[in-house]
Write a protein that holds these residues in place. Structure first.
Motif, PDB file in Angstrom:
ATOM      1  N   UNK A   1      -2.626  -0.216  11.429  1.00 16.49           N
ATOM      2  CA  UNK A   1      -3.469  -0.234  10.884  1.00 16.49           C
ATOM      3  C   UNK A   1      -4.368  -0.412   9.672  1.00 16.49           C
ATOM      4  N   UNK A   2      -3.436  -0.252   8.181  1.00 14.38           N
ATOM      5  CA  UNK A   2      -3.896  -0.255   7.361  1.00 14.38           C
ATOM      6  C   UNK A   2      -3.243  -2.210   7.352  1.00 14.38           C
ATOM      7  N   UNK A   3      -2.281  -2.612   7.534  1.00 15.26           N
ATOM      8  CA  UNK A   3      -2.177  -3.844   7.399  1.00 15.26           C
ATOM      9  C   UNK A   3      -3.502  -5.091   8.024  1.00 15.26           C
ATOM     10  N   UNK A   4      -3.785  -4.074   8.770  1.00 17.93           N
ATOM     11  CA  UNK A   4      -4.956  -5.425   9.277  1.00 17.93           C
ATOM     12  C   UNK A   4      -5.668  -5.192   9.172  1.00 17.93           C
ATOM     13  N   UNK A   5      -6.353  -4.133   8.404  1.00 16.63           N
ATOM     14  CA  UNK A   5      -7.733  -4.105   7.770  1.00 16.63           C
ATOM     15  C   UNK A   5      -7.278  -3.032   6.445  1.00 16.63           C
ATOM     16  N   UNK A   6      -6.625  -3.690   4.922  1.00 12.75           N
ATOM     17  CA  UNK A   6      -6.006  -3.010   3.563  1.00 12.75           C
ATOM     18  C   UNK A   6      -7.685  -2.360   3.779  1.00 12.75           C
ATOM     19  N   UNK A   7      -7.739  -1.140   2.163  1.00 10.04           N
ATOM     20  CA  UNK A   7      -8.593  -1.266   1.848  1.00 10.04           C
ATOM     21  C   UNK A   7      -8.121  -0.399   0.610  1.00 10.04           C
ATOM     22  N   UNK A   8      -8.826  -0.137  -0.184  1.00 13.82           N
ATOM     23  CA  UNK A   8      -8.803   0.371  -1.706  1.00 13.82           C
ATOM     24  C   UNK A   8      -8.060   2.014  -1.783  1.00 13.82           C
ATOM     25  N   UNK A   9      -6.753   1.898  -1.313  1.00  9.51           N
ATOM     26  CA  UNK A   9      -6.169   3.012  -1.294  1.00  9.51           C
ATOM     27  C   UNK A   9      -5.416   3.218  -1.468  1.00  9.51           C
ATOM     28  N   UNK A  10      -4.402   4.418  -1.529  1.00  7.19           N
ATOM     29  CA  UNK A  10      -2.719   4.242  -1.671  1.00  7.19           C
ATOM     30  C   UNK A  10      -2.032   3.784  -1.721  1.00  7.19           C
ATOM     31  N   UNK A  11      -2.069   3.857  -0.120  1.00  6.44           N
ATOM     32  CA  UNK A  11      -0.905   3.152   1.161  1.00  6.44           C
ATOM     33  C   UNK A  11      -1.282   1.462   1.102  1.00  6.44           C
ATOM     34  N   UNK A  12      -2.302   1.146   1.148  1.00  4.28           N
ATOM     35  CA  UNK A  12      -2.361  -0.066   1.452  1.00  4.28           C
ATOM     36  C   UNK A  12      -2.172  -0.819   0.081  1.00  4.28           C
ATOM     37  N   UNK A  13      -1.998   0.079  -1.188  1.00  3.98           N
ATOM     38  CA  UNK A  13      -1.469  -1.051  -2.509  1.00  3.98           C
ATOM     39  C   UNK A  13       0.686  -0.659  -2.300  1.00  3.98           C
ATOM     40  N   UNK A  14       0.596   0.283  -1.090  1.00  5.15           N
ATOM     41  CA  UNK A  14       1.981  -0.169  -0.853  1.00  5.15           C
ATOM     42  C   UNK A  14       2.354  -0.526   0.070  1.00  5.15           C
ATOM     43  N   UNK A  15       2.009  -1.311   0.510  1.00  5.10           N
ATOM     44  CA  UNK A  15       1.567  -1.596   1.793  1.00  5.10           C
ATOM     45  C   UNK A  15       2.030  -3.429   0.807  1.00  5.10           C
ATOM     46  N   UNK A  16       1.480  -3.893   0.246  1.00  5.02           N
ATOM     47  CA  UNK A  16       0.798  -4.448  -0.439  1.00  5.02           C
ATOM     48  C   UNK A  16       2.213  -5.048  -1.437  1.00  5.02           C
ATOM     49  N   UNK A  17       2.986  -3.882  -2.040  1.00  2.40           N
ATOM     50  CA  UNK A  17       3.780  -4.005  -2.876  1.00  2.40           C
ATOM     51  C   UNK A  17       4.922  -4.762  -1.775  1.00  2.40           C
ATOM     52  N   UNK A  18       4.480  -3.771  -0.352  1.00  5.71           N
ATOM     53  CA  UNK A  18       5.927  -4.405   0.480  1.00  5.71           C
ATOM     54  C   UNK A  18       6.158  -5.412   1.340  1.00  5.71           C
ATOM     55  N   UNK A  19       4.942  -6.092   1.374  1.00  2.86           N
ATOM     56  CA  UNK A  19       4.812  -7.402   2.220  1.00  2.86           C
ATOM     57  C   UNK A  19       4.286  -8.828   1.278  1.00  2.86           C
ATOM     58  N   UNK A  20       4.165  -8.504   0.198  1.00  2.56           N
ATOM     59  CA  UNK A  20       3.971  -9.830  -1.189  1.00  2.56           C
ATOM     60  C   UNK A  20       5.360  -9.553  -1.701  1.00  2.56           C
ATOM     61  N   UNK A  21       5.766  -8.362  -2.261  1.00  5.08           N
ATOM     62  CA  UNK A  21       6.226  -8.600  -3.374  1.00  5.08           C
ATOM     63  C   UNK A  21       7.547  -7.812  -3.310  1.00  5.08           C
TER      64      UNK A  21
END
Length: 417
Positions: A200-220
């Motif tokens: 759900x967070x991957x589909x709809x990221x927000x300004x929160x810790x889990x969305x930030x960690x997902x970005x670290x995983x998927x983008x970096x």
């Protein structure tokens, strides 16, 4: 390598341990610094009981958290799938350093301080529901929901998905030996929950810790997928479980030591020191996470072979008279600095600033709202969870004794942060 001091052999009775851990661990501590025991899981382990040895061992790089260093057929531990098991409690550097660095900024003093007002607002809202009640159980009504709301807000768990984790964590950390399937079911529920949450967070990221960690995983590409899910699991479960018991145990300790509560009311500036002493006196973690020597290692004069399970008794260390004078006495004026309730060394609790602040706010809000709060049962009737992993109450029945105009009454803690 020879043993300068032969280890003592000790039997640990689970029933006695759950009811009186400080008495059991204290007896073992005075009998010797290191004991060869059979744990409640039926497996052998080495129990370290004295403060200096425990503190040194917590920071010893030869004592690994990685289960790959355990002897075959020895330690079994909690049965988790790889997607939940690849977390900081099973890691050594450099992986531990890499992953901890990614999430540590969420727990800096500045970020934690920004949560103060929302946490107090949540505490007050929970206490509103207790107003006017003759009797209430503070664990499910206050000590448990406050930390889960805070950690869910931090991670960004949507309101509709905020599941009651109490049953799942109980099944994991205080398992019923007559119903082992409950632990397996809890693991399945947790795995499904985090799978859906991350999707759900991957589909709809927000300004929160889990969305930030997902970005670290998927983008970096600095996190593996199992590491991502395991990190979310650890933050949510550890941020909830230990803080519930820290708050519950602290309230129980103050209510059973009215002279200490009176001292805190008389001088609210003692709050920070009181939290440290309460964590020492009856903290939520009796044993540190198990460790495995990567080589034969001497602790307390006893050689522990590589690969064997080492258990560090924080409960015994915190009542060691060699470090804390009159250790069985609760004294909120004591300098309890150096206690190990939040760890020591590179595995020091990442969420320690948040846990301290939550506990301080929880105590302040509770005793401001209900200055006449009292136990609804004799202290000897308080029931503790049957767990070696965590120290917490099954229930904390109280009489709220709401008093209008509380904030201006003598003894209010309202000046406490």
């Amino acid at each position: 390598m020879s043993n300068p001091t032969p280890p003592s052999q000790a039997a640990v009775d689970p029933g006695e341990l759950f009811q009186d851990p400080y008495g059991v661990y204290g007896r073992l501590r005075e009998e010797g610094p290191v004991h060869r025991i059979t744990g409640t899981d039926g497996l052998p382990a080495w129990l370290v009981t004295r403060y200096d040895d425990v503190r040194q061992a917590l920071a010893d790089p030869r004592l690994s958290l990685d289960k790959h260093h355990a002897n075959p057929g020895g330690y079994r531990g909690m049965a988790l799938p790889p997607a939940l098991d690849a977390n900081l409690l099973n890691m050594d550097p450099p992986d531990h350093t890499r992953i901890r660095r990614m999430v540590s900024k969420a727990f800096t003093p500045r970020h934690v301080e920004a949560l103060r007002v929302p946490i107090r607002r949540t505490a007050d809202r929970l206490l509103d529901s207790l107003s006017g009640q003759d009797e209430a159980d503070l664990i499910p009504s206050y000590a448990a929901p406050l930390p889960i709301i805070v950690i869910c807000d931090l991670l960004g768990v949507p309101q509709a998905q905020r599941t009651d984790f109490r049953a799942w964590t109980d099944a994991l950390f205080a398992p019923d030996p007559t119903r082992p399937e409950r632990a397996r079911e809890a693991v399945g529920h947790l795995l499904s929950f985090f799978t859906r949450l991350i999707a759900g967070k991957r589909a709809h990221p927000a300004d929160d810790l889990l969305s930030a960690l997902i970005a670290v995983r998927d983008q970096e590409d600095r996190l593996g997928e199992d590491e991502l899910m395991s990190l979310a699991f650890l933050i949510l479960v550890a941020g909830y479980e230990n803080t519930v018991h820290l708050i519950g145990n602290a309230v129980a300790a103050l209510l059973t030591h009215p002279e200490q509560l009176a001292a805190l009311r008389a001088d609210p500036g003692l709050l920070d020191r009181a939290i440290e002493e309460l964590a020492r006196y009856d903290g939520p973690v009796p044993l540190a996470i198990r460790r495995f020597p990567t080589e034969d290692t001497v602790i307390g004069g006893v050689t522990i072979p590589a690969g064997e399970t080492v258990l560090l008794s924080l409960a015994a260390a915190h009542r060691d008279p060699r470090r804390f004078p009159d250790p069985d006495r609760l004294d909120i004026g004591r300098d309890a600095g150096g206690h190990l309730a939040l760890g020591h060394g590179i595995h020091y609790c990442l969420g320690a600033p948040l846990a301290r602040m939550e506990t301080g706010i929880a105590l302040t809000a509770l005793f401001d709202r209900f200055p006449g709060l009292s136990l609804a049962v004799p202290p000897r009737e308080l029931r503790w969870r049957p767990s070696m992993r965590s120290r917490g109450l099954l229930a904390l029945p109280v009489r709220p004794a709401d008093r209008p105009g509380r904030s201006d009454s003598p003894g209010s803690l309202r000046r406490c942060p």
